[in-house]
Design an enzyme around this catalytic site. Structure first.
Site, mmCIF file in Angstrom:
data_model
loop_
_atom_site.group_PDB
_atom_site.id
_atom_site.type_symbol
_atom_site.label_atom_id
_atom_site.label_comp_id
_atom_site.label_asym_id
_atom_site.label_seq_id
_atom_site.Cartn_x
_atom_site.Cartn_y
_atom_site.Cartn_z
ATOM 1 C CB CYS A 68 -0.948 0.012 1.197
ATOM 2 S SG CYS A 68 -0.151 0.326 2.795
ATOM 3 C CE LYS A 69 5.306 5.071 -0.680
ATOM 4 N NZ LYS A 69 6.467 4.371 -0.090
#
Length: 381
Positions: A68-69
C-alpha cells in the site's frame, strides 16, 4: 493483478492539502507502505508507488504483508505539516484499523506517524490475528525499542534503506565485474541518500557528487561523506559552509553531468525521463528512490545497455526491517537486522543479475517476473 484493490481520496478542511491512500493488495488481511508528503504528489503517483510496494514485499519473501502507499500533496517544510499529517491519519484511521499499516516516506518521519497513531489510541497497525499472536506482540515491543536505537550513528529507520541500497549497488557492481573504488553520484541527501553514501564510502567507493534540494557538490577525488553528514541540515540539505575548498558547487539540475560509474537517484520519482536519459554517464543505476525512471526513459536506458537495480529490489530495507522485527524473523538487535537486510539485498541482486545475464534480458523485465505479487486477500473484517 493490474488494478489496485482500493484507492481513497482525502481533502483537508483547514488547508489546500489533498491526499490519497492506495492498497494494491492484502496478504493475510494486512498491507504495508509509507506515506510521503510533497507538493508534487498525485493520485497516479500513489497508485504507482503502491504497485511497487506489492512487488517489494514479494522481493522480501513476505508471507504476511501486501503493498500500500499513502501520499499527501503539501509542502513537507510548512510549519503546519505535522498537523496536516495528523488530520490525514485521522481520516485514514478506519483503513488503518482494518489492516493498512502506513508509515513514513519522503517528507514524513516514521516516528511522527507512530507518535500520532499512539495519540489516537491506534498504536502500531495490526490485524486481529496479530493482536492474538504472542510472538507478534513481543515483536511490537522489540520494534518500539529498536526504532530508538542507532547503527553507525543513524537511527535505525534512517539507515536501513540506504544501507540496503549500498549493498545492492556493491553486489551489482561485482556482478558486472567492476573494479574497486568506483565513482558514485547520489541525487538526494535525505536519510536514504546520506546513509547509502556513508555505507558505500566505508566499502571503498568514491562519492564524487551529491545533489540536494539546493545544489550539487562535486569532487572527483571523492567527497568527505562523514563531514557532509555531520553538518547536514534538517530535511536532507547540505551545509555549504562545510564544503572543502576543492569542492565544485553547481546547480542541482546538473547531477547527470558528473562522470561516474554508479548513479543513485535517492529522492523524487521520475527524475530520469525521456529528455535527460541520454545524459546518464553511469553504466549502473541503483534506484534508491521509488519509481525514479519514467517508462520512456527506461526504453532509452535499455537501448543504451545501462544496467539497473530496480527500486523494489534496491530500497526494501525499511519494510524488511519492519517485517523481520515485528514477525520475529531475526534477533532484535541492530546488528542482526542489518545483517538480515544485507543478506536479502545481496541475494536478490545476485539472482536478478544472474538471471538477466542468462536470458540476455533487461533487469527490470526480469525483476517484474521474479517478484510478481500473486496474493490478493481482503481487509481485516
Amino acid at each position: 493483478m493490474d488494478k489496485p484493490y482500493l484507492v481513497v481520496e482525502w481533502q483537508d478542511t483547514e488547508t489546500d492539502a489533498k491526499g490519497w491512500l492506495c492498497v494494491y493488495n492484502f496478504v493475510n488481511h494486512y498491507a504495508g507502505g509509507g506515506t510521503r508528503m510533497h507538493p508534487t504528489v498525485t493520485r497516479e503517483e500513489v497508485i504507482r508507488l503502491a504497485h511497487t510496494m506489492a512487488y517489494k514485499y514479494t522481493a522480501c519473501a513476505s508471507t504476511t504483508t501486501g503493498g500500500c502507499k499513502g501520499g499527501i500533496a503539501y509542502d513537507y517544510k510548512a510549519p503546519d505539516a505535522k498537523q496536516v499529517l495528523r488530520r490525514y491519519l485521522i481520516a485514514m484511521a478506519p483503513y488503518i484499523k482494518a489492516g493498512v499499516s502506513i508509515g513514513g516516506d519522503l517528507g514524513v518521519d516514521y516516528l511522527d506517524v507512530l507518535q500520532i497513531l499512539d495519540e489516537l489510541g491506534i498504536g502500531l497497525p495490526q490485524t486481529k490475528a496479530m493482536k492474538a499472536d504472542p510472538r507478534v506482540q513481543q515483536g511490537i515491543i522489540n520494534h518500539e525499542r529498536m526504532v530508538n536505537m542507532r547503527y553507525d550513528g543513524f537511527l535505525m529507520y534512517d539507515m536501513v534503506t540506504g544501507y540496503g541500497v549500498a549493498y545492492c549497488a556493491d553486489e551489482a557492481w561485482k556482478c558486472k565485474g567492476g573494479q574497486p573504488g568506483a565513482r558514485v553520484v547520489i541525487q538526494g541527501f535525505g536519510c536514504v541518500g546520506a546513509s547509502a553514501a556513508k555505507c558505500l564510502a566505508q566499502m571503498g567507493y568514491r562519492i564524487v557528487g551529491i545533489a540536494d534540494a539546493n545544489c550539487l557538490v562535486v569532487c572527483p577525488e571523492g567527497l568527505d561523506v562523514e563531514q557532509l553528514i555531520a553538518t547536514r541540515r534538517p530535511k536532507g540539505e547540505m551545509d555549504p559552509g562545510s564544503f572543502a575548498a576543492n569542492y565544485q558547487v553547481l546547480p542541482n539540475t546538473r547531477w547527470l553531468d558528473v562522470d561516474c560509474d554508479i548513479l543513485i537517484p535517492a529522492a523524487l520519482e521520475d527524475v530520469i525521463h525521456r529528455d535527460n536519459a541520454h545524459q546518464v554517464k553511469a553504466s549502473l543505476i541503483v534506484e534508491a528512490a521509488n519509481i525514479p525512471v519514467t517508462a520512456e526513459a527506461d526504453q532509452i536506458l535499455r537501448q543504451r545497455g545501462i544496467d539497473v537495480v530496480v527500486d523494489f529490489v534496491a530500497n526494501l530495507g525499511a519494510i524488511r526491517f519492519y517485517d523481520a522485527v515485528i514477525f520475529g524473523l531475526v534477533e532484535p538487535t541492530p546488528q542482526a537486522a542489518v545483517a538480515d537486510i544485507e543478506n536479502l539485498c545481496r541475494q536478490n541482486t545476485r539472482r536478478l543479475f544472474t538471471e538477466a545475464a542468462r536470458q540476455g534480458r533487461y533487469q527490470r523485465d526480469v525483476a517484474r517476473e521474479l517478484f510478481t505479487p500473486t496474493i490478493k486477500d481482503t481487509p481485516d473484517i
